[in-house]
Design a protein around this motif. Sequence first.
Motif, PDB file in Angstrom:
ATOM      1  N   UNK A  24      -3.029   5.234  -7.064  1.00 33.54           N
ATOM      2  CA  UNK A  24      -4.096   4.614  -6.284  1.00 33.54           C
ATOM      3  C   UNK A  24      -3.834   3.137  -6.031  1.00 33.54           C
ATOM      4  N   UNK A  25      -3.245   2.448  -7.005  1.00 30.21           N
ATOM      5  CA  UNK A  25      -2.894   1.039  -6.805  1.00 30.21           C
ATOM      6  C   UNK A  25      -1.851   0.881  -5.700  1.00 30.21           C
ATOM      7  N   UNK A  26      -0.809   1.697  -5.761  1.00 32.00           N
ATOM      8  CA  UNK A  26       0.267   1.589  -4.770  1.00 32.00           C
ATOM      9  C   UNK A  26      -0.238   1.942  -3.377  1.00 32.00           C
ATOM     10  N   UNK A  27      -0.992   3.026  -3.281  1.00 32.00           N
ATOM     11  CA  UNK A  27      -1.501   3.446  -1.969  1.00 32.00           C
ATOM     12  C   UNK A  27      -2.488   2.414  -1.423  1.00 32.00           C
ATOM     13  N   UNK A  28      -3.372   1.909  -2.250  1.00 31.47           N
ATOM     14  CA  UNK A  28      -4.364   0.936  -1.786  1.00 31.47           C
ATOM     15  C   UNK A  28      -3.715  -0.379  -1.369  1.00 31.47           C
ATOM     16  N   UNK A  29      -2.846  -0.916  -2.204  1.00 38.83           N
ATOM     17  CA  UNK A  29      -2.189  -2.183  -1.858  1.00 38.83           C
ATOM     18  C   UNK A  29      -1.288  -2.013  -0.635  1.00 38.83           C
ATOM     19  N   UNK A  30      -0.578  -0.902  -0.563  1.00 36.88           N
ATOM     20  CA  UNK A  30       0.276  -0.649   0.598  1.00 36.88           C
ATOM     21  C   UNK A  30      -0.517  -0.489   1.883  1.00 36.88           C
ATOM     22  N   UNK A  31      -1.650   0.187   1.798  1.00 39.95           N
ATOM     23  CA  UNK A  31      -2.511   0.353   2.966  1.00 39.95           C
ATOM     24  C   UNK A  31      -3.086  -0.991   3.407  1.00 39.95           C
ATOM     25  N   UNK A  32      -3.446  -1.829   2.453  1.00 45.01           N
ATOM     26  CA  UNK A  32      -3.973  -3.157   2.795  1.00 45.01           C
ATOM     27  C   UNK A  32      -2.918  -3.983   3.514  1.00 45.01           C
ATOM     28  N   UNK A  33      -1.687  -3.931   3.021  1.00 43.33           N
ATOM     29  CA  UNK A  33      -0.615  -4.666   3.696  1.00 43.33           C
ATOM     30  C   UNK A  33      -0.316  -4.073   5.067  1.00 43.33           C
ATOM     31  N   UNK A  34      -0.376  -2.765   5.190  1.00 39.47           N
ATOM     32  CA  UNK A  34      -0.150  -2.123   6.479  1.00 39.47           C
ATOM     33  C   UNK A  34      -1.258  -2.413   7.477  1.00 39.47           C
ATOM     34  N   UNK A  35      -2.499  -2.546   6.979  1.00 43.31           N
ATOM     35  CA  UNK A  35      -3.633  -2.821   7.866  1.00 43.31           C
ATOM     36  C   UNK A  35      -3.533  -4.199   8.505  1.00 43.31           C
ATOM     37  N   UNK A  36      -2.800  -5.099   7.878  1.00 47.07           N
ATOM     38  CA  UNK A  36      -2.614  -6.431   8.452  1.00 47.07           C
ATOM     39  C   UNK A  36      -1.937  -6.325   9.818  1.00 47.07           C
ATOM     40  N   UNK A  37      -1.011  -5.393   9.965  1.00 46.63           N
ATOM     41  CA  UNK A  37      -0.227  -5.281  11.189  1.00 46.63           C
ATOM     42  C   UNK A  37      -0.904  -4.436  12.264  1.00 46.63           C
ATOM     43  N   UNK A  38      -2.119  -4.007  12.019  1.00 48.45           N
ATOM     44  CA  UNK A  38      -2.883  -3.269  13.030  1.00 48.45           C
ATOM     45  C   UNK A  38      -3.808  -4.196  13.812  1.00 48.45           C
ATOM     46  N   UNK A  77     -10.849   4.087  -1.035  1.00 50.96           N
ATOM     47  CA  UNK A  77      -9.771   4.202  -2.030  1.00 50.96           C
ATOM     48  C   UNK A  77     -10.013   3.256  -3.205  1.00 50.96           C
ATOM     49  N   UNK A  78     -10.504   2.083  -2.928  1.00 48.91           N
ATOM     50  CA  UNK A  78     -10.771   1.120  -3.992  1.00 48.91           C
ATOM     51  C   UNK A  78     -11.911   1.595  -4.884  1.00 48.91           C
ATOM     52  N   UNK A  79     -12.905   2.242  -4.302  1.00 45.36           N
ATOM     53  CA  UNK A  79     -13.995   2.808  -5.104  1.00 45.36           C
ATOM     54  C   UNK A  79     -13.467   3.937  -5.989  1.00 45.36           C
ATOM     55  N   UNK A  80     -12.585   4.761  -5.442  1.00 44.38           N
ATOM     56  CA  UNK A  80     -11.988   5.853  -6.235  1.00 44.38           C
ATOM     57  C   UNK A  80     -11.149   5.265  -7.372  1.00 44.38           C
TER      58      UNK A  80
END
Length: 141
Positions: A45-59, A76-79
């Motif tokens: 969950x840490x890897x997916x959440x942090x990776x998604x946050x970094x990916x969302x920057x480029x959207x 994801x952060x709540x989970x």
Amino acid sequence: MIQRIQTVYLLLGALALGAMGLFEVPWSDPAAQRYAWFVPSVVGLLVVSAGTALGAVFLYERRKTQRTVVYGLQLLTIVLAGVLYGGLYTTGTLTFTAPTGILWGRTVVLLLPIVAYVLFRLARRGIENDIELVESVDRIR
């Protein structure tokens, strides 16, 4: 891209989630020894959440997609917080204090998902403000 406040919030949220890996509380806690699912779930969950946050920057050019991704990131952060708090609660180690005083490492680890959630909520609010601004400019034309 970096001029937008939501980019700063997304980067700070990813940094807050990444900082959880620097503390030993989730990895050496009795929940890690008692439950085989605890550490892989938290790491995943840490890897997916942090990776998604970094990916969302480029959207940033597709604001509505970015808003949807950040909303999913909040979930994801709540989970992540639920898995972390649930594992610690079932082993009886969901505490901030010990007989010797406050457990600062545990306190920080327990607060980081909450801080990340707040930062992601602020990022979503910034994205929604951008969407409204663009729509109001389109109405003027």
